[in-house]
Design a protein around this motif. Structure first.
Motif, mmCIF file in Angstrom:
data_model
loop_
_atom_site.group_PDB
_atom_site.id
_atom_site.type_symbol
_atom_site.label_atom_id
_atom_site.label_comp_id
_atom_site.label_asym_id
_atom_site.label_seq_id
_atom_site.Cartn_x
_atom_site.Cartn_y
_atom_site.Cartn_z
ATOM 1 N N PRO A 39 0.678 -1.077 -0.081
ATOM 2 C CA PRO A 39 -0.148 0.075 -0.037
ATOM 3 C C PRO A 39 0.927 1.373 0.061
ATOM 4 O O PRO A 39 0.461 2.409 -0.788
ATOM 5 N N ARG A 40 2.060 1.209 0.536
ATOM 6 C CA ARG A 40 2.965 2.340 0.752
ATOM 7 C C ARG A 40 3.331 2.535 -0.824
ATOM 8 O O ARG A 40 3.499 3.644 -1.144
ATOM 9 N N LYS A 41 3.838 1.440 -1.399
ATOM 10 C CA LYS A 41 4.224 1.502 -2.379
ATOM 11 C C LYS A 41 3.148 2.009 -3.842
ATOM 12 O O LYS A 41 3.739 2.663 -4.787
ATOM 13 N N TRP A 42 2.149 1.743 -3.505
ATOM 14 C CA TRP A 42 0.977 2.145 -4.478
ATOM 15 C C TRP A 42 0.537 3.555 -3.978
ATOM 16 O O TRP A 42 -0.189 3.962 -4.575
ATOM 17 N N GLN A 43 1.103 4.040 -3.003
ATOM 18 C CA GLN A 43 0.678 5.456 -2.464
ATOM 19 C C GLN A 43 -0.938 5.235 -2.007
ATOM 20 O O GLN A 43 -1.668 6.285 -2.426
ATOM 21 N N LYS A 44 -1.591 4.296 -1.561
ATOM 22 C CA LYS A 44 -2.697 4.259 -1.055
ATOM 23 C C LYS A 44 -2.863 3.889 0.437
ATOM 24 O O LYS A 44 -3.770 3.271 0.897
ATOM 25 N N GLN A 45 -2.180 4.344 1.122
ATOM 26 C CA GLN A 45 -2.027 4.278 2.555
ATOM 27 C C GLN A 45 -3.290 4.564 3.251
ATOM 28 O O GLN A 45 -3.697 5.630 2.880
ATOM 29 N N GLY A 46 -4.030 3.831 3.969
ATOM 30 C CA GLY A 46 -5.281 4.130 4.635
ATOM 31 C C GLY A 46 -6.570 3.835 3.701
ATOM 32 O O GLY A 46 -7.572 3.891 4.237
ATOM 33 N N ARG A 47 -6.377 3.369 2.527
ATOM 34 C CA ARG A 47 -7.396 3.205 1.686
ATOM 35 C C ARG A 47 -7.411 1.832 1.086
ATOM 36 O O ARG A 47 -8.207 1.409 0.290
ATOM 37 N N VAL A 48 -6.486 0.894 1.668
ATOM 38 C CA VAL A 48 -6.453 -0.531 1.047
ATOM 39 C C VAL A 48 -5.878 -1.213 2.123
ATOM 40 O O VAL A 48 -5.263 -0.843 2.924
ATOM 41 N N ARG A 49 -6.626 -2.611 2.307
ATOM 42 C CA ARG A 49 -5.943 -3.485 3.432
ATOM 43 C C ARG A 49 -5.771 -4.787 2.728
ATOM 44 O O ARG A 49 -6.287 -5.172 2.028
ATOM 45 N N GLY A 50 -4.681 -5.390 3.036
ATOM 46 C CA GLY A 50 -4.096 -6.699 2.655
ATOM 47 C C GLY A 50 -4.453 -7.709 3.772
ATOM 48 O O GLY A 50 -4.421 -7.821 4.727
ATOM 49 N N ILE A 51 -4.701 -9.230 2.669
ATOM 50 C CA ILE A 51 -4.830 -10.187 3.794
ATOM 51 C C ILE A 51 -4.269 -11.352 2.952
ATOM 52 O O ILE A 51 -4.059 -11.542 1.912
ATOM 53 N N ALA A 52 -3.358 -11.838 3.974
ATOM 54 C CA ALA A 52 -2.257 -13.096 3.465
ATOM 55 C C ALA A 52 -3.352 -14.359 3.393
ATOM 56 O O ALA A 52 -3.645 -14.795 4.425
ATOM 57 N N LEU A 53 -3.426 -14.900 2.220
ATOM 58 C CA LEU A 53 -4.221 -16.134 2.117
ATOM 59 C C LEU A 53 -3.312 -17.219 2.355
ATOM 60 O O LEU A 53 -3.670 -18.482 2.914
ATOM 61 N N SER A 54 -1.956 -17.296 1.898
ATOM 62 C CA SER A 54 -0.905 -18.282 1.980
ATOM 63 C C SER A 54 0.560 -17.609 1.852
ATOM 64 O O SER A 54 0.314 -16.540 1.895
ATOM 65 N N GLN A 55 1.453 -18.464 1.865
ATOM 66 C CA GLN A 55 2.678 -17.859 1.731
ATOM 67 C C GLN A 55 2.939 -17.593 0.215
ATOM 68 O O GLN A 55 4.015 -16.907 -0.071
ATOM 69 N N GLU A 56 2.070 -17.838 -0.497
ATOM 70 C CA GLU A 56 2.137 -17.234 -2.067
ATOM 71 C C GLU A 56 1.197 -16.410 -2.456
ATOM 72 O O GLU A 56 1.210 -16.076 -3.637
ATOM 73 N N ARG A 57 -0.049 -16.385 -1.936
ATOM 74 C CA ARG A 57 -1.199 -15.751 -2.316
ATOM 75 C C ARG A 57 -1.785 -14.833 -1.456
ATOM 76 O O ARG A 57 -1.480 -15.057 -0.106
ATOM 77 N N PHE A 58 -2.254 -13.768 -1.976
ATOM 78 C CA PHE A 58 -2.635 -12.788 -1.001
ATOM 79 C C PHE A 58 -3.818 -11.885 -1.783
ATOM 80 O O PHE A 58 -4.455 -12.545 -2.610
ATOM 81 N N GLN A 59 -4.514 -11.091 -0.891
ATOM 82 C CA GLN A 59 -5.578 -10.354 -1.510
ATOM 83 C C GLN A 59 -5.851 -9.075 -0.723
ATOM 84 O O GLN A 59 -5.508 -8.794 0.299
ATOM 85 N N PHE A 60 -5.945 -7.985 -1.679
ATOM 86 C CA PHE A 60 -6.089 -6.660 -1.122
ATOM 87 C C PHE A 60 -7.568 -6.023 -1.365
ATOM 88 O O PHE A 60 -8.019 -6.336 -2.414
ATOM 89 N N ILE A 61 -8.058 -5.359 -0.508
ATOM 90 C CA ILE A 61 -9.592 -4.701 -0.534
ATOM 91 C C ILE A 61 -9.143 -3.391 -0.601
ATOM 92 O O ILE A 61 -8.635 -2.781 0.409
ATOM 93 N N PHE A 62 -9.763 -2.781 -1.497
ATOM 94 C CA PHE A 62 -9.898 -1.430 -1.827
ATOM 95 C C PHE A 62 -10.870 -0.723 -1.430
ATOM 96 O O PHE A 62 -12.015 -1.244 -1.351
ATOM 97 N N ASP A 63 -10.867 0.489 -0.862
ATOM 98 C CA ASP A 63 -12.085 1.213 -0.404
ATOM 99 C C ASP A 63 -13.005 1.979 -1.538
ATOM 100 O O ASP A 63 -14.222 2.020 -1.336
ATOM 101 N N ASN A 64 -12.238 2.165 -2.784
ATOM 102 C CA ASN A 64 -12.982 2.613 -3.794
ATOM 103 C C ASN A 64 -12.502 1.870 -5.197
ATOM 104 O O ASN A 64 -11.372 1.637 -5.254
ATOM 105 N N GLU A 65 -13.467 1.945 -6.108
ATOM 106 C CA GLU A 65 -13.147 1.553 -7.560
ATOM 107 C C GLU A 65 -11.751 2.219 -8.299
ATOM 108 O O GLU A 65 -11.143 1.692 -8.980
ATOM 109 N N HIS A 66 -11.734 3.461 -8.052
ATOM 110 C CA HIS A 66 -10.763 4.409 -8.841
ATOM 111 C C HIS A 66 -9.351 3.755 -8.366
ATOM 112 O O HIS A 66 -8.502 3.705 -9.247
ATOM 113 N N ASP A 67 -9.127 3.591 -7.037
ATOM 114 C CA ASP A 67 -7.843 3.183 -6.666
ATOM 115 C C ASP A 67 -7.567 1.826 -7.237
ATOM 116 O O ASP A 67 -6.360 1.265 -7.359
#
Length: 438
Positions: A9-37
């Motif tokens: 999120p810091r690299k994307w410059q979206k701090q506070g507007r996206v949160r990440g979830i670790a699904l496994s050691q190789e897969r992940f998921q990010f949930i964004f607050d809005n469609e634009h980001d």
């Protein structure tokens, strides 16, 4: 994975507007607050973490079989012959790397780059192709080179994006198989490819195996299964001589479509035709090749210095013929002055500068340098003593006592009388008596 979840999120410059979830050691998921980001992140193309490429795509409830298998990459194609720099040729060269999505080409604009750019859908399980030898229609051959934008680390043995060279599984497996074969005294056999057209297939003998096989660039069949099924139904409903006529029609139609890249994609592979953009710099990124550069650039290589211009002119002068010691002395003096001038010119505006020879176009000095000739220490003392005796003589003429000589600056001539004489003069007020009023 923990560092990845908090750093992206810091690299994307979206701090506070996206949160990440670790699904496994190789897969992940990010949930964004809005469609634009979300759309902005997806349009950036290749994403990297610790210089390794990662696959990012939009989440779906029912993911397709090839989910998290492809990434969009802009590819720079170099060394295309000038006669073949057309849209169809660039698109055909892009198909060697992967499925072409966009072609950045505008023949009406001036191009300062020595390459053409295409955006492809690249399979991350396949290696990156660095070059390809192309057969030209006139019988010649040329080598085309591919550079990948935003791709940093890769395995330099197999050119894959999933591991480093030291842990390349292909190299390790190949070494183990060869070692086992040498111990057993067996020869290494190549694996046979799977046959698609069997003898019971209506298309057997009509199409060749390389026409219906898997395209190594896209990892998909060259002819879609739906198209092959339609061909089979077309041949099965015709009996006798009509069957032979239809087989010839299928052969001619497939051969004609294969010569046209656009028809081959739309009619045989059932792929979408790539779009052509007039923005030649669209989505452009850096190319990380890590070339081995020389330690010293050719622009900064030391050059052999020849004879100085003034020394050559003095050697050519007949007056100095037979007197090399004078010439060498003058040359050393000129060299010292020039080096001093060059070193002083490197100082800042507040630094001091030494005087140097002002050379005109002919190389001769047009302005003489003014050198301050200061006498020696003994001569300066003699001059000081002479000035002191002169001051004593002047004081004697003015009536001063010997030994009370003052500095020249302290002597103040007031009305023809020296200042020292004025100070020792005694004054007396005459006694005139009382005034008349008393």
């Amino acid at each position: 994975m923990e560092e990845f979840i908090f750093q992206m999120p810091r690299k994307w410059q979206k701090q506070g507007r996206v949160r990440g979830i670790a699904l496994s050691q190789e897969r992940f998921q990010f949930i964004f607050d809005n469609e634009h980001d979300l759309v902005e992140v997806l349009e950036k193309g290749v994403h990297t973490f610790h210089e390794w490429a990662i696959v990012v795509e939009r989440w779906s409830e029912v993911p397709p079989p090839d989910s998290l298998q492809y990434i969009p990459i802009w590819v720079q194609i170099r060394n295309i012959p000038i006669n073949y720099q057309t849209q169809l040729a660039i698109e055909a060269l892009g198909d060697i790397v992967g499925k072409v999505i966009d072609v950045a080409f505008d023949p009406l604009k001036a191009r300062s780059n020595v390459y053409e750019r295409v955006k492809v859908r690249f399979d991350v399980s396949r290696p990156l192709r660095k070059e390809k030898v192309i057969d030209l229609p006139n019988g010649g051959k040329t080598k085309v080179f591919f550079n990948y934008e935003r791709i940093q680390k890769r395995c330099y043995t197999c050119q894959r994006l999933s591991h480093e060279q030291s842990v390349c599984p292909i190299t390790i497996q190949r070494s183990q198989v060869e070692a086992d074969s040498r111990r057993a005294g067996q020869s290494i056999m190549k694996k046979k490819s799977n046959v698609i057209l069997l003898e019971s297939d209506p298309l057997f003998g009509v199409l060749e195996e390389n026409q219906v096989g898997i395209n190594p660039n896209t990892s998909k069949p060259r002819i879609a299964p739906e198209v092959l099924e339609e061909m089979r139904q077309y041949l099965l409903v015709a009996p006798g001589e009509e069957r032979i006529i239809r087989e010839e029609r299928v052969k001619a139609s497939v051969r004609e479509v294969e010569n046209d890249p656009i028809l081959r994609k739309s009619a045989l592979s059932l792929d979408l035709v790539p779009a052509v953009t007039r923005d030649l710099q669209r989505g452009k990124g850096l190319v990380f090749d890590y070339p081995v550069e020389n330690s010293m650039s050719p622009l900064f290589e030391p050059r052999p210095q020849g004879e100085k211009l003034l020394a050559a002119s003095m050697r050519a002068n007949p007056a100095f013929e037979g007197r090399p010691e004078i010439i060498s002395t003058r040359v050393q003096q000129v060299g010292f002055s020039q080096s001093s001038a060059s070193s002083s010119s490197l100082s800042g505006s507040t630094g001091s500068r030494l005087k140097s020879f002002d050379l005109n176009l002919s190389g001769t000095s047009s302005k003489k340098t003014s050198i301050r000739k200061r006498p020696g220490k003994n001569m300066r003392k003699m001059n000081a003593n002479a000035c002191q005796e002169e001051n004593i003589q002047i004081s004697l003429k003015d009536g001063m006592i010997i030994g009370s000589v003052e500095k020249r600056k302290a002597v103040d001539q007031m009305g023809g009388v020296p200042k020292a004489a004025k100070q020792i003069t005694q004054k007396a007020v005459p006694k005139e008596g009382l005034s008349k009023d008393q």
